[in-house]
Design a protein around this motif. Structure first.
Motif, mmCIF file in Angstrom:
data_model
loop_
_atom_site.group_PDB
_atom_site.id
_atom_site.type_symbol
_atom_site.label_atom_id
_atom_site.label_comp_id
_atom_site.label_asym_id
_atom_site.label_seq_id
_atom_site.Cartn_x
_atom_site.Cartn_y
_atom_site.Cartn_z
ATOM 1 N N VAL A 1 1.233 -1.315 -7.951
ATOM 2 C CA VAL A 1 2.310 -2.417 -6.944
ATOM 3 C C VAL A 1 1.063 -3.245 -6.461
ATOM 4 N N VAL A 2 1.391 -4.436 -6.180
ATOM 5 C CA VAL A 2 0.517 -5.653 -5.553
ATOM 6 C C VAL A 2 1.202 -5.925 -4.032
ATOM 7 N N LEU A 3 0.207 -5.823 -3.325
ATOM 8 C CA LEU A 3 0.438 -6.175 -1.682
ATOM 9 C C LEU A 3 -0.102 -7.464 -1.457
ATOM 10 N N GLU A 4 0.814 -8.159 -0.783
ATOM 11 C CA GLU A 4 0.275 -9.632 -0.190
ATOM 12 C C GLU A 4 0.002 -9.178 1.158
ATOM 13 N N ILE A 5 -1.232 -9.562 1.622
ATOM 14 C CA ILE A 5 -1.828 -9.016 3.029
ATOM 15 C C ILE A 5 -2.172 -10.572 3.550
ATOM 16 N N ASP A 6 -1.925 -10.600 4.929
ATOM 17 C CA ASP A 6 -2.224 -11.840 5.783
ATOM 18 C C ASP A 6 -3.599 -11.313 6.473
ATOM 19 N N VAL A 7 -4.614 -11.572 6.137
ATOM 20 C CA VAL A 7 -5.887 -11.291 7.070
ATOM 21 C C VAL A 7 -6.681 -12.563 7.497
ATOM 22 N N PRO A 8 -7.110 -12.736 8.653
ATOM 23 C CA PRO A 8 -7.923 -13.572 9.340
ATOM 24 C C PRO A 8 -9.263 -13.797 8.429
ATOM 25 N N ARG A 9 -9.669 -15.015 8.174
ATOM 26 C CA ARG A 9 -10.725 -15.312 7.235
ATOM 27 C C ARG A 9 -11.888 -14.560 7.846
ATOM 28 N N SER A 10 -12.052 -14.326 9.092
ATOM 29 C CA SER A 10 -13.174 -13.520 9.896
ATOM 30 C C SER A 10 -13.445 -12.100 9.508
ATOM 31 N N MET B 1 -5.526 -15.812 5.940
ATOM 32 C CA MET B 1 -5.564 -15.978 4.394
ATOM 33 C C MET B 1 -4.765 -14.991 3.732
ATOM 34 N N LEU B 2 -3.954 -15.402 2.983
ATOM 35 C CA LEU B 2 -3.042 -14.528 2.160
ATOM 36 C C LEU B 2 -3.980 -13.981 0.922
ATOM 37 N N MET B 3 -4.072 -12.616 0.826
ATOM 38 C CA MET B 3 -4.814 -12.053 -0.175
ATOM 39 C C MET B 3 -3.950 -10.878 -0.854
ATOM 40 N N LEU B 4 -4.485 -10.366 -2.182
ATOM 41 C CA LEU B 4 -3.689 -9.443 -2.880
ATOM 42 C C LEU B 4 -4.464 -8.223 -2.871
ATOM 43 N N HIS B 5 -3.917 -6.938 -2.848
ATOM 44 C CA HIS B 5 -4.626 -5.675 -3.149
ATOM 45 C C HIS B 5 -3.896 -4.974 -3.990
ATOM 46 N N ALA B 6 -4.042 -4.822 -5.036
ATOM 47 C CA ALA B 6 -3.339 -3.570 -6.110
ATOM 48 C C ALA B 6 -3.703 -2.404 -6.012
ATOM 49 N N THR B 7 -2.823 -1.431 -6.042
ATOM 50 C CA THR B 7 -2.776 -0.014 -5.855
ATOM 51 C C THR B 7 -1.718 0.770 -6.582
ATOM 52 N N PRO B 8 -2.040 1.919 -7.091
ATOM 53 C CA PRO B 8 -0.871 2.657 -7.874
ATOM 54 C C PRO B 8 0.275 2.919 -6.647
ATOM 55 N N VAL B 9 1.511 2.910 -7.354
ATOM 56 C CA VAL B 9 2.726 3.080 -6.227
ATOM 57 C C VAL B 9 2.690 4.358 -5.697
ATOM 58 N N ARG B 10 2.123 5.276 -6.127
ATOM 59 C CA ARG B 10 2.058 6.552 -5.389
ATOM 60 C C ARG B 10 1.400 6.542 -4.027
ATOM 61 N N ASN B 11 0.346 5.384 -3.973
ATOM 62 C CA ASN B 11 -0.156 5.422 -2.602
ATOM 63 C C ASN B 11 0.494 4.665 -1.657
ATOM 64 N N ARG C 1 -0.108 3.801 7.283
ATOM 65 C CA ARG C 1 -1.545 3.990 7.868
ATOM 66 C C ARG C 1 -2.143 2.462 7.758
ATOM 67 N N GLY C 2 -1.821 1.731 6.883
ATOM 68 C CA GLY C 2 -2.582 0.640 6.439
ATOM 69 C C GLY C 2 -3.511 0.863 5.329
ATOM 70 N N LEU C 3 -4.311 -0.124 4.897
ATOM 71 C CA LEU C 3 -5.361 -0.035 4.027
ATOM 72 C C LEU C 3 -6.658 0.553 4.495
ATOM 73 N N ARG C 4 -7.055 1.856 4.294
ATOM 74 C CA ARG C 4 -8.082 2.230 4.996
ATOM 75 C C ARG C 4 -9.307 2.264 4.275
ATOM 76 N N ARG D 1 -0.231 -6.134 8.679
ATOM 77 C CA ARG D 1 -0.854 -7.315 8.247
ATOM 78 C C ARG D 1 -0.180 -7.280 6.504
ATOM 79 N N ILE D 2 0.529 -6.272 6.134
ATOM 80 C CA ILE D 2 1.086 -6.234 4.892
ATOM 81 C C ILE D 2 2.435 -7.071 4.745
#
Length: 108
Positions: A59-68, A1-11, A18-21, A90-91
């Motif tokens: 910044v908005v990241l588009e992430i492809d993650v399995p539904r599981s 599934m394509l999902m979004l994650h928003a985070t400050p640019v500094r991150n 390292r990915g989203l931890r 996955r980003i």
């Protein structure tokens, strides 16, 4: 599934390495929160308020993650990983949205 994650640019540099931890989450639940595609405006507003930055510095990241990997959040369109980290592979896209509000002449 394509999902979004928003985070400050500094991150962004750390996320690309390292990915989203889940352990870096600022909330009570140590998890990575994701939003459905149409919720990008709300995700930007939330991230800017949560981290104390202007919306243009989010910044908005588009992430492809399995539904599981996903669990539904309490609010419609919000999902979380249940403590699972998301690797940087996955980003798929990172973009800054310069406008977060609907133009005044746009229909509601």
């Amino acid at each position: 599934m394509l999902m979004l994650h928003a985070t400050p640019v500094r991150n962004l540099r750390n996320i690309w390495c390292r990915g989203l931890r889940a352990s870096r989450s600022k909330g009570a639940a140590r998890t990575v929160w994701l939003a459905a595609g149409l919720m990008w405006g709300e995700a930007i507003r939330h991230a800017s308020r949560r981290h104390g930055v202007h919306p243009t510095l989010v910044v908005v990241l588009e992430i492809d993650v399995p539904r599981s990997w996903l669990r539904k959040g309490r609010r419609k369109g919000l999902w979380h990983t249940g403590g699972r980290d998301i690797p940087p592979e996955r980003i798929k896209y990172a973009g800054i949205y310069l406008r977060t509000e609907r133009p005044s002449h746009a229909p509601a």
